[in-house]
Design an enzyme around this catalytic site. Structure first.
Site, PDB file in Angstrom:
ATOM      1  N   ASP A 103     -16.086 -50.256  46.648  1.00 17.13           N
ATOM      2  CA  ASP A 103     -15.116 -51.273  47.091  1.00 17.13           C
ATOM      3  C   ASP A 103     -15.752 -52.651  46.898  1.00 17.13           C
ATOM      4  O   ASP A 103     -16.838 -52.909  47.422  1.00 17.13           O
ATOM      5  CB  ASP A 103     -14.765 -51.063  48.566  1.00 17.13           C
ATOM      6  CG  ASP A 103     -13.926 -49.804  48.761  1.00 17.13           C
ATOM      7  OD1 ASP A 103     -13.261 -49.382  47.790  1.00 17.13           O
ATOM      8  OD2 ASP A 103     -13.954 -49.231  49.863  1.00 17.13           O
ATOM      9  N   LYS A 107     -13.452 -61.123  48.756  1.00 14.56           N
ATOM     10  CA  LYS A 107     -13.420 -62.389  49.520  1.00 14.56           C
ATOM     11  C   LYS A 107     -14.805 -62.720  50.048  1.00 14.56           C
ATOM     12  O   LYS A 107     -15.512 -61.837  50.538  1.00 14.56           O
ATOM     13  CB  LYS A 107     -12.449 -62.263  50.695  1.00 14.56           C
ATOM     14  CG  LYS A 107     -11.017 -62.206  50.262  1.00 14.56           C
ATOM     15  CD  LYS A 107     -10.086 -62.229  51.448  1.00 14.56           C
ATOM     16  CE  LYS A 107      -8.662 -62.123  50.939  1.00 14.56           C
ATOM     17  NZ  LYS A 107      -7.771 -61.507  51.893  1.00 14.56           N
TER      18      LYS A 107
HETATM   19  C1  LIG Z   1     -12.720 -47.887  44.775  1.00 16.43           C
HETATM   20  S1  LIG Z   1     -12.968 -46.296  45.424  1.00 16.43           S
HETATM   21  C2  LIG Z   1     -13.820 -45.430  44.120  1.00 16.43           C
HETATM   22  C3  LIG Z   1     -13.695 -43.937  44.259  1.00 16.43           C
HETATM   23  C4  LIG Z   1     -14.360 -43.116  43.128  1.00 16.43           C
HETATM   24  N1  LIG Z   1     -15.791 -43.329  43.070  1.00 16.43           N
HETATM   25  C5  LIG Z   1     -13.722 -43.458  41.804  1.00 16.43           C
HETATM   26  O1  LIG Z   1     -14.410 -44.091  40.985  1.00 16.43           O
HETATM   27  O2  LIG Z   1     -12.564 -43.070  41.601  1.00 16.43           O
HETATM   28  C6  LIG Z   1     -14.272 -46.573  46.597  1.00 16.43           C
HETATM   29  C7  LIG Z   1     -14.486 -45.376  47.520  1.00 16.43           C
HETATM   30  O3  LIG Z   1     -15.621 -45.593  48.337  1.00 16.43           O
HETATM   31  C8  LIG Z   1     -15.339 -45.139  49.657  1.00 16.43           C
HETATM   32  N2  LIG Z   1     -16.282 -45.861  50.523  1.00 16.43           N
HETATM   33  C9  LIG Z   1     -16.259 -47.167  50.866  1.00 16.43           C
HETATM   34  N3  LIG Z   1     -17.329 -47.496  51.611  1.00 16.43           N
HETATM   35  C10 LIG Z   1     -18.068 -46.347  51.728  1.00 16.43           C
HETATM   36  C11 LIG Z   1     -19.299 -46.035  52.380  1.00 16.43           C
HETATM   37  N4  LIG Z   1     -19.984 -46.955  53.054  1.00 16.43           N
HETATM   38  N5  LIG Z   1     -19.754 -44.769  52.292  1.00 16.43           N
HETATM   39  C12 LIG Z   1     -19.049 -43.820  51.618  1.00 16.43           C
HETATM   40  N6  LIG Z   1     -17.888 -44.062  50.998  1.00 16.43           N
HETATM   41  C13 LIG Z   1     -17.409 -45.309  51.041  1.00 16.43           C
HETATM   42  C14 LIG Z   1     -13.873 -45.447  49.833  1.00 16.43           C
HETATM   43  O4  LIG Z   1     -13.281 -44.657  50.836  1.00 16.43           O
HETATM   44  C15 LIG Z   1     -13.327 -45.116  48.446  1.00 16.43           C
HETATM   45  O5  LIG Z   1     -12.944 -43.750  48.341  1.00 16.43           O
END
Ligand SMILES: C[S@@+](CC[C@H](N)C(=O)[O-])C[C@H]1O[C@@H](n2cnc3c(N)ncnc32)[C@H](O)[C@@H]1O
Length: 311
Positions: A103, A107
């Protein structure tokens, strides 16, 4: 298979206790729907892959996928990647950490929420094996530059920026951004040195309760304000009266760990029990103990006396 930290005999577990066999250990943070995880596991059958993901719906989808595809060398943890690295893998044990499309928190005021910060890179170095590496793929140029700079600042990594491996461009998000015509950025951070500050696993406890003398109160008067303790905060969300006593829905936030659990106040053979309910098998941490102490203090304020204290 899902990893439930509270059910593990020790933190961190030996990889063999999680995976039933030995093998090179890989951690994927934020695996989303798990299609990359499944592909990686199939193409590296000798490796043991621990995935961490904060979205429960994604974890469910990925579990279904792994089951459907008969993949046995993956374990999934529902929670933060940092928790998994801190508590679910031994120091200096991880060959590779994979982060695909984290993610980006674009911002400025949200940048503190980004995963790949200096402190994370420092801690990561204590879990990577010698020569172990983190692989980052993203479509977000600003986050990419940010991550490179944060890692550089630690002085602990050799950083290379080769083109992304094709498999990393087949994730759900990669396909979405490819369709949108976005560019991709890739970096490999190889551990060259280790941060000297240790990152011990979270301390956990066998129990958190007290026994009190006195009758079950008619009503519970719990603090409305958050209960603060070093490293976190607990909030009593709601108390309900059941047949045997009170159930208190409690939210506990600590570094890298958020838990919603039930505390209870009920009559027992040895007095009034105030403590953690077994429901949901929570991890009994410092924060959970702080919440129980606040519950016990509220009962003491009603005139009850503690006769045994395991908080
Ligand atoms: C933009 S998505 C990308 C998902 C996957 N890697 C892809 O490329 O399709 C980011 C993912 O990271 C997860 N996520 C965000 N912060 C995280 C954290 N601290 N630990 C584990 N997962 C996290 C979110 O729930 C989301 O599923």
């Amino acid at each position: 298979m899902l990893v439930r930290p509270a059910l593990l005999p020790e933190l961190p577990p030996e990889p063999k206790a999680l995976f039933v066999r030995e093998g090179p250990l890989v951690v994927e943070v934020g695996f989303g729907d798990g299609r990359f995880t499944a592909h990686y596991a199939r193409t590296h059958p000798e490796r043991l892959i621990l995935g961490a993901e904060v979205s429960a719906a994604s974890v469910q989808r990925a579990l279904r996928r792994l089951k459907r595809e008969g993949i046995g060398n993956v374990r999934l943890y529902l929670g933060k990647g940092a928790f998994a690295l801190r508590n679910l893998v031994p120091p200096r044990s991880v060959l590779e950490v994979i982060v695909n499309f984290p993610d980006p928190w674009p911002k400025k005021r949200h940048q503190g929420r980004r995963l790949l910060q200096e402190a994370f890179f420092r801690r990561l170095s204590t879990r990577l094996a010698e020569g172990g590496r983190l692989l980052l793929t993203t479509d977000h140029e600003d986050y990419f530059a940010f991550a490179l700079e944060e890692a550089r600042r630690t002085g602990l990594y050799r950083i290379e920026t080769p083109p992304p491996p094709e498999a990393h461009l087949l994730t759900k998000y990669a396909l979405k951004w490819r369709q949108a015509g976005r560019a991709f950025f890739h970096a490999v951070f190889t551990k060259e040195a280790e941060d000297p500050t240790p990152w011990p696993p979270m301390r956990r406890y066998a129990m958190a309760h007290a026994l009190l003398n006195g009758p079950l109160p008619e009503a519970l008067d719990l603090p409305q304000a958050p209960v603060r303790f070093p490293g976190g905060v607990a909030v009593f969300l709601e108390a309900a009266r059941g047949e045997r006593g009170f159930y208190v829905l409690t939210h506990v936030e600590e570094e890298d760990l958020t838990q919603d659990l039930l505390l209870e106040v009920r009559k027992s053979a040895h007095g009034l029990y105030a403590g953690v309910s077994r429901f949901g098998t929570p991890l009994i941490t410092e924060g959970v103990r702080a919440a129980v102490r606040a519950l016990v203090a509220a009962l003491e304020a009603l005139g009850l006396q503690v006769v045994q204290d395991h908080t």
